[in-house]
Design an enzyme around this catalytic site. Structure first.
Site, PDB file in Angstrom:
ATOM      1  N   ASP A   1      39.730   1.421  73.504  1.00 27.92           N
ATOM      2  CA  ASP A   1      39.659   0.029  73.041  1.00 27.92           C
ATOM      3  C   ASP A   1      40.344  -0.108  71.693  1.00 27.92           C
ATOM      4  O   ASP A   1      39.825   0.364  70.681  1.00 27.92           O
ATOM      5  CB  ASP A   1      38.192  -0.403  72.918  1.00 27.92           C
ATOM      6  CG  ASP A   1      38.073  -1.856  72.490  1.00 27.92           C
ATOM      7  OD1 ASP A   1      38.171  -2.736  73.365  1.00 27.92           O
ATOM      8  OD2 ASP A   1      37.920  -2.115  71.278  1.00 27.92           O
TER       9      ASP A   1
ATOM     10  N   TYR B   1      43.837  -3.864  64.634  1.00 22.56           N
ATOM     11  CA  TYR B   1      43.490  -2.513  64.162  1.00 22.56           C
ATOM     12  C   TYR B   1      44.714  -1.757  63.652  1.00 22.56           C
ATOM     13  O   TYR B   1      44.568  -0.707  63.025  1.00 22.56           O
ATOM     14  CB  TYR B   1      42.808  -1.680  65.268  1.00 22.56           C
ATOM     15  CG  TYR B   1      41.561  -2.296  65.882  1.00 22.56           C
ATOM     16  CD1 TYR B   1      40.944  -3.414  65.320  1.00 22.56           C
ATOM     17  CD2 TYR B   1      40.994  -1.760  67.033  1.00 22.56           C
ATOM     18  CE1 TYR B   1      39.818  -3.987  65.902  1.00 22.56           C
ATOM     19  CE2 TYR B   1      39.855  -2.316  67.614  1.00 22.56           C
ATOM     20  CZ  TYR B   1      39.290  -3.437  67.047  1.00 22.56           C
ATOM     21  OH  TYR B   1      38.170  -4.002  67.624  1.00 22.56           O
TER      22      TYR B   1
ATOM     23  N   LYS C   1      32.662   4.511  68.600  1.00 23.65           N
ATOM     24  CA  LYS C   1      33.780   5.048  67.814  1.00 23.65           C
ATOM     25  C   LYS C   1      33.307   6.237  66.995  1.00 23.65           C
ATOM     26  O   LYS C   1      32.193   6.240  66.448  1.00 23.65           O
ATOM     27  CB  LYS C   1      34.320   3.940  66.894  1.00 23.65           C
ATOM     28  CG  LYS C   1      35.352   4.406  65.884  1.00 23.65           C
ATOM     29  CD  LYS C   1      34.788   4.387  64.480  1.00 23.65           C
ATOM     30  CE  LYS C   1      35.676   5.076  63.492  1.00 23.65           C
ATOM     31  NZ  LYS C   1      35.057   5.123  62.137  1.00 23.65           N
TER      32      LYS C   1
ATOM     33  N   VAL D   1      35.493   9.637  64.600  1.00 23.08           N
ATOM     34  CA  VAL D   1      36.693  10.469  64.438  1.00 23.08           C
ATOM     35  C   VAL D   1      36.297  11.941  64.346  1.00 23.08           C
ATOM     36  O   VAL D   1      37.129  12.800  64.140  1.00 23.08           O
ATOM     37  CB  VAL D   1      37.534  10.064  63.199  1.00 23.08           C
ATOM     38  CG1 VAL D   1      38.187   8.705  63.427  1.00 23.08           C
ATOM     39  CG2 VAL D   1      36.696  10.058  61.933  1.00 23.08           C
TER      40      VAL D   1
END
Ligand code: NAD
Length: 275
Positions: free
Chosen positions: A46, A51, A232, A234
């Protein structure tokens, strides 16, 4: 093959019930984060024009070597590009940045009701869908009134409404309307942006009962409510943890404990006033 189950959208397209969100991931870091997610088994990504990481995302998709048909790519039209012609041009730019010739899902990012351009913008998305350049089209942050107006005046019912949902904002009214209209609920900030929600003692208690992490419990809550989720991260270990949610189930008691957390807390803007 991906182990994530799918839902069937109102036009027959299959969408993974869990995907990977890349808001606030800089373009140069998006490539590594998306690559890690694809290795972990995510197939749905997404992103959004806003972004500014469609290029980095597209690089990871290309480098993965995965067949295009196994991927589910979502991007979104930014507020300044609403209107029929601007939306068509913005869609072309997004495709170009992603390095794709179609996306799986294209969304109007915010309704911007005071601007009153979303019905005209929707005509452009209907055209994009008719041309096969988006396999499905939908909206994001639409409130009940915006959805009803769109559906009453259009041929095409949005496949998805991507909205803020987490245990503190369960969105019962919108989810019921989605069910009535045949629109899938996709939850953004499903983990409450990692701000406090994951430290909540009720969630910790449920997590301890199952020997799972708070993030896994919250993702399970979404899945059992019927939401599509796009957490989300990282951090590779968290990226893997967040997809490892298909091997346990919350009980009715767990769900009742979590239901008590719904106090209407919004982390993002109010869609009636944003933009
Ligand atoms: P999220 O709820 O997914 O939370 C992400 C944060 O939670 C991470 O930055 C990290 O701090 C923490 N986290 C993640 N996994 C964890 C774990 N396993 N353990 C502990 N902490 C963990 O927040 P988000 O990024 O706001 O939302 C997800 C996606 O939704 C976005 O990336 C974006 O794709 C989409 N989104 C859409 C809109 C919209 O308007 N349509 C708005 C916001 C977000």
């Amino acid at each position: 093959m991906s182990k994530v189950p799918t839902i069937t959208l109102n036009n027959g397209v299959e969408m993974p019930r869990l995907g990977f969100g890349v808001w606030q991931v800089p373009d140069d870091e998006a490539t590594a984060a998306v690559a890690t997610a694809l290795e972990a088994g995510y197939r749905s990504i997404d992103t959004a024009a806003l972004y500014a990481n469609e290029e980095g995302t597209g690089r990871a998709l290309a480098a993965s070597g995965l067949p295009r048909g196994e991927l589910f790519v979502t991007t979104k039209l930014w507020n300044s590009d609403q209107g029929y012609d601007p939306a068509l041009r913005a869609f072309d730019r997004s495709l170009d940045k992603l390095g794709l010739d179609y996306v799986d899902l294209y969304l109007i990012h915010w309704p911007q009701p005071r601007r009153d351009a979303y019905t005209e913008t929707w005509r452009a998305l209907e055209r994009i869908a008719a041309d096969g350049r988006a396999r499905a089209v939908g909206v994001s942050n639409f409130q009940p009134g915006h959805l009803r107006r769109l559906v009453d005046g259009s041929e095409l019912v949005p496949a998805v409404n991507q909205i803020e949902v987490h245990p503190q904002l369960a969105q019962a009214e919108l989810r019921a309307l989605h069910a009535e209209l045949g629109i899938a609920t996709e939850a953004w900030s499903p983990l409450g942006q990692g701000k406090g929600l994951l430290d909540n003692p009720v969630i910790a208690k449920v997590a301890a009962r199952h020997g799972r992490t708070p993030a896994q419990v919250v993702l399970r809550w979404h899945l059992q409510l019927g939401n599509v989720v796009i957490p989300k991260s990282v951090t590779p270990s968290r990226i893997r943890e967040n997809i490892d949610v298909f091997g346990f189930e919350l009980t009715t008691d767990d769900l009742a404990d979590l239901a008590a957390l719904d106090d209407g807390t919004r982390l993002g803007p109010d869609p009636d006033h944003f933009g």
